[in-house]
Design a protein around this motif. Structure first.
Motif, PDB file in Angstrom:
ATOM      1  N   SER A 249       0.787  -1.233   0.000  1.00 32.89           N
ATOM      2  CA  SER A 249       0.000   0.000   0.000  1.00 32.89           C
ATOM      3  C   SER A 249       0.821   1.287   0.000  1.00 32.89           C
ATOM      4  CB  SER A 249      -0.955  -0.009   1.188  1.00 32.89           C
ATOM      5  OG  SER A 249      -0.210  -0.238   2.367  1.00 32.89           O
ATOM      6  N   LEU A 250       1.397   1.685   1.138  1.00 36.04           N
ATOM      7  CA  LEU A 250       2.005   3.016   1.227  1.00 36.04           C
ATOM      8  C   LEU A 250       3.466   3.049   0.809  1.00 36.04           C
ATOM      9  CD1 LEU A 250       0.389   4.170   4.557  1.00 36.04           C
ATOM     10  CD2 LEU A 250      -0.078   5.049   2.276  1.00 36.04           C
ATOM     11  N   SER A 251       4.160   1.936   0.952  1.00 29.03           N
ATOM     12  CA  SER A 251       5.559   1.889   0.550  1.00 29.03           C
ATOM     13  C   SER A 251       5.868   0.473   0.080  1.00 29.03           C
ATOM     14  CB  SER A 251       6.456   2.269   1.727  1.00 29.03           C
ATOM     15  OG  SER A 251       6.233   1.365   2.782  1.00 29.03           O
ATOM     16  N   LYS A 252       7.050   0.320  -0.516  1.00 26.96           N
ATOM     17  CA  LYS A 252       7.445  -0.991  -1.034  1.00 26.96           C
ATOM     18  C   LYS A 252       8.635  -1.471  -0.220  1.00 26.96           C
ATOM     19  CE  LYS A 252       7.789  -3.023  -5.562  1.00 26.96           C
ATOM     20  NZ  LYS A 252       7.630  -2.677  -6.972  1.00 26.96           N
ATOM     21  N   VAL A 253       8.554  -2.689   0.305  1.00 24.65           N
ATOM     22  CA  VAL A 253       9.643  -3.199   1.141  1.00 24.65           C
ATOM     23  C   VAL A 253      10.307  -4.395   0.453  1.00 24.65           C
ATOM     24  CG1 VAL A 253      10.270  -4.134   3.396  1.00 24.65           C
ATOM     25  CG2 VAL A 253       8.427  -2.465   3.219  1.00 24.65           C
ATOM     26  N   VAL A 254      11.634  -4.330   0.279  1.00 22.78           N
ATOM     27  CA  VAL A 254      12.361  -5.441  -0.358  1.00 22.78           C
ATOM     28  C   VAL A 254      13.497  -5.900   0.567  1.00 22.78           C
ATOM     29  CG1 VAL A 254      11.856  -4.673  -2.699  1.00 22.78           C
ATOM     30  CG2 VAL A 254      13.931  -3.877  -1.600  1.00 22.78           C
ATOM     31  N   SER A 255      13.886  -7.176   0.422  1.00 25.34           N
ATOM     32  CA  SER A 255      14.979  -7.715   1.241  1.00 25.34           C
ATOM     33  C   SER A 255      16.323  -7.392   0.600  1.00 25.34           C
ATOM     34  CB  SER A 255      14.856  -9.230   1.369  1.00 25.34           C
ATOM     35  OG  SER A 255      13.643  -9.551   1.968  1.00 25.34           O
ATOM     36  N   VAL A 256      17.293  -7.047   1.433  1.00 20.08           N
ATOM     37  CA  VAL A 256      18.623  -6.680   0.930  1.00 20.08           C
ATOM     38  C   VAL A 256      19.695  -7.484   1.690  1.00 20.08           C
ATOM     39  CG1 VAL A 256      20.307  -4.793   0.740  1.00 20.08           C
ATOM     40  CG2 VAL A 256      17.894  -4.347   0.316  1.00 20.08           C
ATOM     41  N   GLN A 257      20.616  -8.059   0.916  1.00 21.28           N
ATOM     42  CA  GLN A 257      21.742  -8.795   1.521  1.00 21.28           C
ATOM     43  C   GLN A 257      22.916  -7.835   1.669  1.00 21.28           C
ATOM     44  OE1 GLN A 257      22.102 -12.354   2.137  1.00 21.28           O
ATOM     45  NE2 GLN A 257      24.069 -11.774   2.988  1.00 21.28           N
ATOM     46  N   PRO A 258      23.433  -7.613   2.895  1.00 25.45           N
ATOM     47  CA  PRO A 258      24.565  -6.672   3.019  1.00 25.45           C
ATOM     48  C   PRO A 258      25.802  -7.188   2.280  1.00 25.45           C
ATOM     49  CG  PRO A 258      24.093  -7.755   5.114  1.00 25.45           C
ATOM     50  CD  PRO A 258      23.030  -8.192   4.174  1.00 25.45           C
ATOM     51  N   LEU A 259      26.605  -6.261   1.761  1.00 27.53           N
ATOM     52  CA  LEU A 259      27.826  -6.661   1.043  1.00 27.53           C
ATOM     53  C   LEU A 259      28.906  -7.098   2.019  1.00 27.53           C
ATOM     54  CD1 LEU A 259      27.960  -3.832  -1.630  1.00 27.53           C
ATOM     55  CD2 LEU A 259      27.375  -6.207  -2.011  1.00 27.53           C
ATOM     56  N   VAL A 260      28.867  -6.547   3.226  1.00 23.02           N
ATOM     57  CA  VAL A 260      29.901  -6.866   4.220  1.00 23.02           C
ATOM     58  C   VAL A 260      29.527  -8.164   4.945  1.00 23.02           C
ATOM     59  CG1 VAL A 260      30.986  -6.076   6.366  1.00 23.02           C
ATOM     60  CG2 VAL A 260      30.459  -4.437   4.555  1.00 23.02           C
ATOM     61  N   ASP A 261      30.523  -9.057   5.111  1.00 22.21           N
ATOM     62  CA  ASP A 261      30.306 -10.275   5.898  1.00 22.21           C
ATOM     63  C   ASP A 261      30.660  -9.954   7.349  1.00 22.21           C
ATOM     64  OD1 ASP A 261      30.152 -12.719   7.043  1.00 22.21           O
ATOM     65  OD2 ASP A 261      31.757 -13.658   5.866  1.00 22.21           O
ATOM     66  N   PHE A 262      29.631  -9.711   8.169  1.00 20.55           N
ATOM     67  CA  PHE A 262      29.873  -9.238   9.535  1.00 20.55           C
ATOM     68  C   PHE A 262      30.460 -10.318  10.447  1.00 20.55           C
ATOM     69  CE2 PHE A 262      26.627  -6.333   7.893  1.00 20.55           C
ATOM     70  CZ  PHE A 262      27.302  -5.146   8.086  1.00 20.55           C
ATOM     71  N   SER A 263      30.350 -11.593  10.020  1.00 14.38           N
ATOM     72  CA  SER A 263      30.880 -12.660  10.887  1.00 14.38           C
ATOM     73  C   SER A 263      32.402 -12.740  10.824  1.00 14.38           C
ATOM     74  CB  SER A 263      30.267 -14.000  10.494  1.00 14.38           C
ATOM     75  OG  SER A 263      30.663 -14.325   9.188  1.00 14.38           O
ATOM     76  N   SER A 264      32.996 -12.140   9.763  1.00 17.25           N
ATOM     77  CA  SER A 264      34.461 -12.218   9.668  1.00 17.25           C
ATOM     78  C   SER A 264      35.072 -10.828   9.485  1.00 17.25           C
ATOM     79  CB  SER A 264      34.854 -13.138   8.506  1.00 17.25           C
ATOM     80  OG  SER A 264      34.337 -12.626   7.304  1.00 17.25           O
ATOM     81  N   LEU A 265      34.459  -9.845  10.127  1.00 20.06           N
ATOM     82  CA  LEU A 265      34.931  -8.464  10.012  1.00 20.06           C
ATOM     83  C   LEU A 265      36.265  -8.293  10.751  1.00 20.06           C
ATOM     84  CD1 LEU A 265      33.682  -5.966   8.706  1.00 20.06           C
ATOM     85  CD2 LEU A 265      32.702  -5.384  10.912  1.00 20.06           C
ATOM     86  N   ASP A 266      37.275  -7.779  10.062  1.00 17.51           N
ATOM     87  CA  ASP A 266      38.598  -7.674  10.668  1.00 17.51           C
ATOM     88  C   ASP A 266      39.108  -6.228  10.681  1.00 17.51           C
ATOM     89  OD1 ASP A 266      40.177  -9.344  12.005  1.00 17.51           O
ATOM     90  OD2 ASP A 266      40.942 -10.437  10.280  1.00 17.51           O
ATOM     91  N   TYR A 267      39.169  -5.629   9.478  1.00 18.70           N
ATOM     92  CA  TYR A 267      39.666  -4.259   9.360  1.00 18.70           C
ATOM     93  C   TYR A 267      38.557  -3.347   8.838  1.00 18.70           C
ATOM     94  CZ  TYR A 267      44.268  -6.294   9.906  1.00 18.70           C
ATOM     95  OH  TYR A 267      45.343  -6.960  10.404  1.00 18.70           O
ATOM     96  N   VAL A 268      38.492  -2.133   9.356  1.00 22.23           N
ATOM     97  CA  VAL A 268      37.479  -1.169   8.914  1.00 22.23           C
ATOM     98  C   VAL A 268      38.106   0.229   8.782  1.00 22.23           C
ATOM     99  CG1 VAL A 268      35.514  -2.383   9.940  1.00 22.23           C
ATOM    100  CG2 VAL A 268      36.763  -0.720  11.305  1.00 22.23           C
ATOM    101  N   LEU A 269      37.353   1.114   8.134  1.00 17.07           N
ATOM    102  CA  LEU A 269      37.774   2.517   8.030  1.00 17.07           C
ATOM    103  C   LEU A 269      36.753   3.385   8.747  1.00 17.07           C
ATOM    104  CD1 LEU A 269      38.655   2.917   4.243  1.00 17.07           C
ATOM    105  CD2 LEU A 269      40.280   2.887   6.124  1.00 17.07           C
ATOM    106  N   VAL A 270      37.213   4.248   9.646  1.00 12.09           N
ATOM    107  CA  VAL A 270      36.308   5.215  10.264  1.00 12.09           C
ATOM    108  C   VAL A 270      36.392   6.493   9.428  1.00 12.09           C
ATOM    109  CG1 VAL A 270      35.728   6.464  12.374  1.00 12.09           C
ATOM    110  CG2 VAL A 270      36.832   4.254  12.526  1.00 12.09           C
ATOM    111  N   ILE A 271      35.241   6.987   8.983  1.00 16.81           N
ATOM    112  CA  ILE A 271      35.248   8.216   8.177  1.00 16.81           C
ATOM    113  C   ILE A 271      35.251   9.422   9.123  1.00 16.81           C
ATOM    114  CG2 ILE A 271      33.987   9.582   6.474  1.00 16.81           C
ATOM    115  CD1 ILE A 271      32.946   6.949   5.331  1.00 16.81           C
ATOM    116  N   LEU A 272      36.400  10.138   9.111  1.00 16.47           N
ATOM    117  CA  LEU A 272      36.576  11.240  10.058  1.00 16.47           C
ATOM    118  C   LEU A 272      35.960  12.546   9.543  1.00 16.47           C
ATOM    119  CD1 LEU A 272      40.315  10.602  10.980  1.00 16.47           C
ATOM    120  CD2 LEU A 272      38.319   9.851  12.235  1.00 16.47           C
ATOM    121  N   GLY A 273      35.868  12.688   8.224  1.00 14.27           N
ATOM    122  CA  GLY A 273      35.295  13.917   7.674  1.00 14.27           C
ATOM    123  C   GLY A 273      35.680  14.111   6.221  1.00 14.27           C
ATOM    124  N   GLU A 274      35.544  15.346   5.745  1.00 16.15           N
ATOM    125  CA  GLU A 274      35.846  15.682   4.353  1.00 16.15           C
ATOM    126  C   GLU A 274      37.355  15.491   4.086  1.00 16.15           C
ATOM    127  OE1 GLU A 274      33.679  16.836   2.005  1.00 16.15           O
ATOM    128  OE2 GLU A 274      32.051  16.486   3.434  1.00 16.15           O
TER     129      GLU A 274
END
Lengths: 278, 170
Positions: A249-274
């Motif tokens: 009715s009011l909106s459309k909801v679809v399932s999305v698979q995340p690209l990141v595998d959270f079970s084996s997350l090791d290194y990440v980047l924190v975005i500090l700004g521009e």
């Protein structure tokens, strides 16, 4: 001399005191909404615990991987025969260099993402995972000392990871996008249709604002990056995996698979700004 | 002497939290993680009585809330009540068997997850649905029961070592 009834009375009084203190804390926390003195104490505790977590992570990582592997055994049974043959050939080499290769691939992906974003970023390593069954978050080895602040977005080599919800001096807690309380403004790349990407605990769901939006399985979802939003535009989030049949009715909801595998997350980047001007 | 108890609780809380967020953060049983600090709380309640059970529950519950960024006070409330109850129940059993700590730890883990879920819903926090909550509660109980033979003797021994020394006056 203390009589038995006195001892019982004292225990009951202590219980009443502790339960009342808990209820007062719940009320105070509910009113301050994450910016009170209790949150300051929490951040200090995260700072104290950081080095201890880092040390234990190094010691126990092989044990943790073993337990995680046990949970996957049922779904892998039909592959055992094939893997055993391959394993005999590869085991000797793989045991020595497997970890190095994985780490290398993960870092290369992270480097590519860093160049692509053209933002000021800080590389960091995941040092712990929340033990809570109600929250999906991880701890990283960077904190306020490195410029990390609450609310900063965090990305992995494949795409969006989440945002910082608490920062201690040398470590911080990152709420993953698959957490039920996570909301991210998202956009479908082929059509530009926008919506809200919400966590479901394990996967994601995209609620499109336009109920007649054209969407196909495999479409990529990226951050929409509104002016006031937390996340910069264009960071990959996931791919559409399922579109429920029938009109919504009011909106459309679809399932999305995340690209990141959270079970084996090791290194990440924190975005500090521009990005700094060159 | 109260400082002996304070030292014991600090030691158990810090070690438990560090282990929960490192080793056991990844070592889940079909997606459910153990509640180490609840294990320690109930072990202290069984071996040392309801007074220390409630105090340990409050201390360890509040530490869990603060460090993990959970709604403050909810885990403290749940662990305090369960620590007291476990201590009181243990006092009613005249001839305990080796199974008693395992059964009590499992029951406490089951109740803790269900109570936490119920309070989270009351506070309007985003929580798992009924089915997922029941699954987490059952698996959490099983996980804590499996860990009891390793954790309970250790905590009981520490509880005895850090017991306040009584002072007798003539």
């Amino acid at each position: 001399m203390i009589r038995l009834s006195d001892s019982k009375r004292r225990t009951r009084l202590l219980l009443a005191l502790l339960l009342t203190a808990s209820l007062v804390i719940i009320t105070v926390d509910f009113r301050t909404e994450g910016d009170g003195v209790l949150d300051t104490i929490g951040r200090a505790a995260v700072t104290v615990l950081g080095p201890l977590q880092e040390g234990l992570r190094k010691i126990f990582r092989p044990v943790g991987s073993f337990f995680t592997g046990l949970g996957r055994v049922p779904s892998l049974q039909h592959k055992i025969e094939l893997l055993e043959r391959q394993n005999a050939l590869l085991r000797s080499n793989q045991e020595q260099v497997g970890d190095v290769f994985r780490e290398n691939a993960s870092l290369r992906q992270l480097l590519a993402m860093r160049q692509r974003l053209d933002l000021r970023t800080l590389p960091s390593q995941v040092i712990g995972v929340t033990p809570s069954n109600f929250e999906r978050s991880v701890f990283i080895d960077a904190g306020t000392r490195d410029g990390v602040r609450k609310g900063m977005p965090v990305v992995g080599g494949e795409g969006l990871v989440g945002r910082v919800i608490a920062a201690g001096a040398s470590s911080a807690e990152v709420l993953l996008i698959v957490d039920r309380s996570s909301d991210v403004a998202g956009r479908l790349t082929p059509t530009g249709e926008t919506g809200v990407v919400q966590g479901s605990g394990t996967d994601l769901r995209l609620e499109l604002l336009n109920p007649y939006a054209k969407v196909a399985v495999g479409d990529q979802v990226v951050t929409a990056g509104y002016d006031q939003g937390v996340y910069p535009a264009g960071i990959p989030i996931g791919r559409v995996t399922r579109i429920p049949p029938g009109r919504q009715s009011l909106s459309k909801v679809v399932s999305v698979q995340p690209l990141v595998d959270f079970s084996s997350l090791d290194y990440v980047l924190v975005i500090l700004g521009e990005a700094a001007k060159r | 002497m109260i400082w002996r108890r304070a030292l014991l609780l600090t030691l158990l809380t810090l070690t438990g939290l560090a282990l929960e967020t490192s080793l056991f953060g990844r070592a889940s049983l079909a997606g459910t993680k153990p509640q180490l600090l609840l294990l320690a709380t109930i072990a202290l309640a069984i071996s040392e009585g309801p007074e220390l059970g409630a105090t340990a529950g409050f201390t360890m519950g509040l530490a869990t809330d603060l460090v993990l960024g959970l709604p403050k006070g909810v885990t403290a409330l749940v662990y305090t009540a369960l620590g007291y109850l476990a201590g009181m129940l243990r006092m009613q059993v005249l001839a305990p068997t080796a199974w008693l700590p395992i059964v009590m730890e499992a029951a406490a883990a089951l109740l803790a997850t269900l109570l936490y879920g119920a309070i989270a819903v009351l506070l309007g926090e985003a929580a798992a649905g009924g089915g997922a909550l029941a699954r987490h509660a059952a698996l959490g109980a099983l996980y804590n029961a499996l860990l009891t033979p390793f954790v309970y003797p250790l905590v009981r021994a520490l509880g005895g070592r850090f017991r306040p020394q009584r002072v007798y006056r003539a």
